[in-house]
Design a protein around this motif. Structure first.
Motif, PDB file in Angstrom:
ATOM      1  N   THR A  67      -7.010 -13.754 -22.820  1.00 23.93           N
ATOM      2  CA  THR A  67      -5.760 -12.984 -22.856  1.00 23.93           C
ATOM      3  C   THR A  67      -6.046 -11.492 -22.741  1.00 23.93           C
ATOM      4  O   THR A  67      -5.390 -10.787 -21.960  1.00 23.93           O
ATOM      5  CB  THR A  67      -4.985 -13.279 -24.154  1.00 23.93           C
ATOM      6  N   ALA A  68      -7.028 -11.023 -23.495  1.00 23.93           N
ATOM      7  CA  ALA A  68      -7.397  -9.605 -23.444  1.00 23.93           C
ATOM      8  C   ALA A  68      -7.925  -9.236 -22.061  1.00 23.93           C
ATOM      9  O   ALA A  68      -7.618  -8.162 -21.540  1.00 23.93           O
ATOM     10  CB  ALA A  68      -8.419  -9.283 -24.525  1.00 23.93           C
ATOM     11  N   MET A  69      -8.710 -10.120 -21.463  1.00 23.03           N
ATOM     12  CA  MET A  69      -9.240  -9.866 -20.120  1.00 23.03           C
ATOM     13  C   MET A  69      -8.102  -9.760 -19.108  1.00 23.03           C
ATOM     14  O   MET A  69      -8.084  -8.850 -18.269  1.00 23.03           O
ATOM     15  CB  MET A  69     -10.212 -10.969 -19.712  1.00 23.03           C
ATOM     16  N   ASP A  70      -7.154 -10.685 -19.191  1.00 22.09           N
ATOM     17  CA  ASP A  70      -6.007 -10.652 -18.273  1.00 22.09           C
ATOM     18  C   ASP A  70      -5.196  -9.369 -18.448  1.00 22.09           C
ATOM     19  O   ASP A  70      -4.790  -8.755 -17.458  1.00 22.09           O
ATOM     20  CB  ASP A  70      -5.107 -11.866 -18.499  1.00 22.09           C
ATOM     21  N   GLU A  71      -4.977  -8.964 -19.701  1.00 24.70           N
ATOM     22  CA  GLU A  71      -4.229  -7.722 -19.964  1.00 24.70           C
ATOM     23  C   GLU A  71      -4.962  -6.520 -19.384  1.00 24.70           C
ATOM     24  O   GLU A  71      -4.345  -5.660 -18.746  1.00 24.70           O
ATOM     25  CB  GLU A  71      -4.019  -7.535 -21.458  1.00 24.70           C
ATOM     26  N   ALA A  72      -6.266  -6.445 -19.619  1.00 25.42           N
ATOM     27  CA  ALA A  72      -7.050  -5.318 -19.106  1.00 25.42           C
ATOM     28  C   ALA A  72      -7.002  -5.267 -17.578  1.00 25.42           C
ATOM     29  O   ALA A  72      -6.824  -4.194 -16.996  1.00 25.42           O
ATOM     30  CB  ALA A  72      -8.498  -5.414 -19.596  1.00 25.42           C
ATOM     31  N   MET A  73      -7.107  -6.421 -16.954  1.00 26.99           N
ATOM     32  CA  MET A  73      -7.078  -6.459 -15.484  1.00 26.99           C
ATOM     33  C   MET A  73      -5.704  -6.047 -14.949  1.00 26.99           C
ATOM     34  O   MET A  73      -5.614  -5.310 -13.957  1.00 26.99           O
ATOM     35  CB  MET A  73      -7.471  -7.852 -14.992  1.00 26.99           C
ATOM     36  N   GLN A  74      -4.635  -6.494 -15.605  1.00 26.08           N
ATOM     37  CA  GLN A  74      -3.285  -6.117 -15.181  1.00 26.08           C
ATOM     38  C   GLN A  74      -3.062  -4.611 -15.355  1.00 26.08           C
ATOM     39  O   GLN A  74      -2.435  -3.970 -14.505  1.00 26.08           O
ATOM     40  CB  GLN A  74      -2.236  -6.901 -15.972  1.00 26.08           C
ATOM     41  N   LEU A  75      -3.565  -4.059 -16.433  1.00 32.95           N
ATOM     42  CA  LEU A  75      -3.406  -2.624 -16.656  1.00 32.95           C
ATOM     43  C   LEU A  75      -4.235  -1.811 -15.665  1.00 32.95           C
ATOM     44  O   LEU A  75      -3.769  -0.778 -15.170  1.00 32.95           O
ATOM     45  CB  LEU A  75      -3.753  -2.272 -18.100  1.00 32.95           C
ATOM     46  N   GLU A  76      -5.422  -2.276 -15.319  1.00 33.93           N
ATOM     47  CA  GLU A  76      -6.207  -1.587 -14.289  1.00 33.93           C
ATOM     48  C   GLU A  76      -5.466  -1.620 -12.954  1.00 33.93           C
ATOM     49  O   GLU A  76      -5.476  -0.641 -12.202  1.00 33.93           O
ATOM     50  CB  GLU A  76      -7.594  -2.204 -14.161  1.00 33.93           C
ATOM     51  N   LYS A  77      -4.831  -2.728 -12.682  1.00 36.88           N
ATOM     52  CA  LYS A  77      -4.026  -2.845 -11.460  1.00 36.88           C
ATOM     53  C   LYS A  77      -2.882  -1.824 -11.491  1.00 36.88           C
ATOM     54  O   LYS A  77      -2.607  -1.157 -10.494  1.00 36.88           O
ATOM     55  CB  LYS A  77      -3.490  -4.274 -11.347  1.00 36.88           C
ATOM     56  N   ASP A  79      -9.213   6.381 -12.286  1.00 39.42           N
ATOM     57  CA  ASP A  79     -10.605   6.043 -12.591  1.00 39.42           C
ATOM     58  C   ASP A  79     -11.141   6.884 -13.749  1.00 39.42           C
ATOM     59  O   ASP A  79     -11.905   6.392 -14.580  1.00 39.42           O
ATOM     60  CB  ASP A  79     -11.483   6.197 -11.351  1.00 39.42           C
ATOM     61  N   TYR A  80     -10.715   8.134 -13.820  1.00 38.06           N
ATOM     62  CA  TYR A  80     -11.093   9.002 -14.926  1.00 38.06           C
ATOM     63  C   TYR A  80     -10.528   8.440 -16.236  1.00 38.06           C
ATOM     64  O   TYR A  80     -11.235   8.340 -17.238  1.00 38.06           O
ATOM     65  CB  TYR A  80     -10.579  10.424 -14.686  1.00 38.06           C
ATOM     66  N   LEU A  81      -9.251   8.074 -16.225  1.00 36.32           N
ATOM     67  CA  LEU A  81      -8.607   7.525 -17.417  1.00 36.32           C
ATOM     68  C   LEU A  81      -9.296   6.249 -17.879  1.00 36.32           C
ATOM     69  O   LEU A  81      -9.630   6.102 -19.062  1.00 36.32           O
ATOM     70  CB  LEU A  81      -7.126   7.261 -17.145  1.00 36.32           C
ATOM     71  N   ILE A  82      -9.547   5.344 -16.960  1.00 38.09           N
ATOM     72  CA  ILE A  82     -10.219   4.082 -17.292  1.00 38.09           C
ATOM     73  C   ILE A  82     -11.606   4.347 -17.866  1.00 38.09           C
ATOM     74  O   ILE A  82     -11.991   3.771 -18.889  1.00 38.09           O
ATOM     75  CB  ILE A  82     -10.296   3.163 -16.051  1.00 38.09           C
ATOM     76  N   ARG A  83     -12.360   5.247 -17.233  1.00 31.99           N
ATOM     77  CA  ARG A  83     -13.712   5.570 -17.706  1.00 31.99           C
ATOM     78  C   ARG A  83     -13.677   6.142 -19.123  1.00 31.99           C
ATOM     79  O   ARG A  83     -14.456   5.736 -19.992  1.00 31.99           O
ATOM     80  CB  ARG A  83     -14.387   6.546 -16.746  1.00 31.99           C
TER      81      ARG A  83
END
Length: 78
Positions: free
Chosen positions: A40-50, A66-70
């Motif tokens: 669930t956490a992985m899916d959320e992180a991937m959706q937010l990166e999208k 990319d700066y924010l994610i880093r």
């Protein structure tokens, strides 16, 4: 659209959307740090990166995704 902080209610809403997405991403990363198999956490992180790489995000803010994610990843790793 003015992307600076101020009294513009639309910009305040845009800032709130981006801030909430960042908080949600940070939360997902922390859950993944505790359990790397948390789907669930992985899916959320991937959706937010999208979202961070979407045209909608570009409309809301000038912050480089990319700066924010880093920076959020560094915060969790520390």
């Amino acid at each position: 659209m003015n992307k600076n902080f101020g009294s513009d209610p639309y910009q305040n809403l845009a800032n709130a959307i981006v801030a909430q997405a960042a908080q949600d991403y940070l939360s997902a990363l922390k859950r993944l740090k505790k359990n790397s198999r948390n789907r669930t956490a992985m899916d959320e992180a991937m959706q937010l990166e999208k979202f961070f790489h979407s045209g909608w995000y570009e409309i809301l803010t000038d912050v480089d995704p990319d700066y924010l994610i880093r920076k959020l990843r560094e915060k969790v790793a520390a």
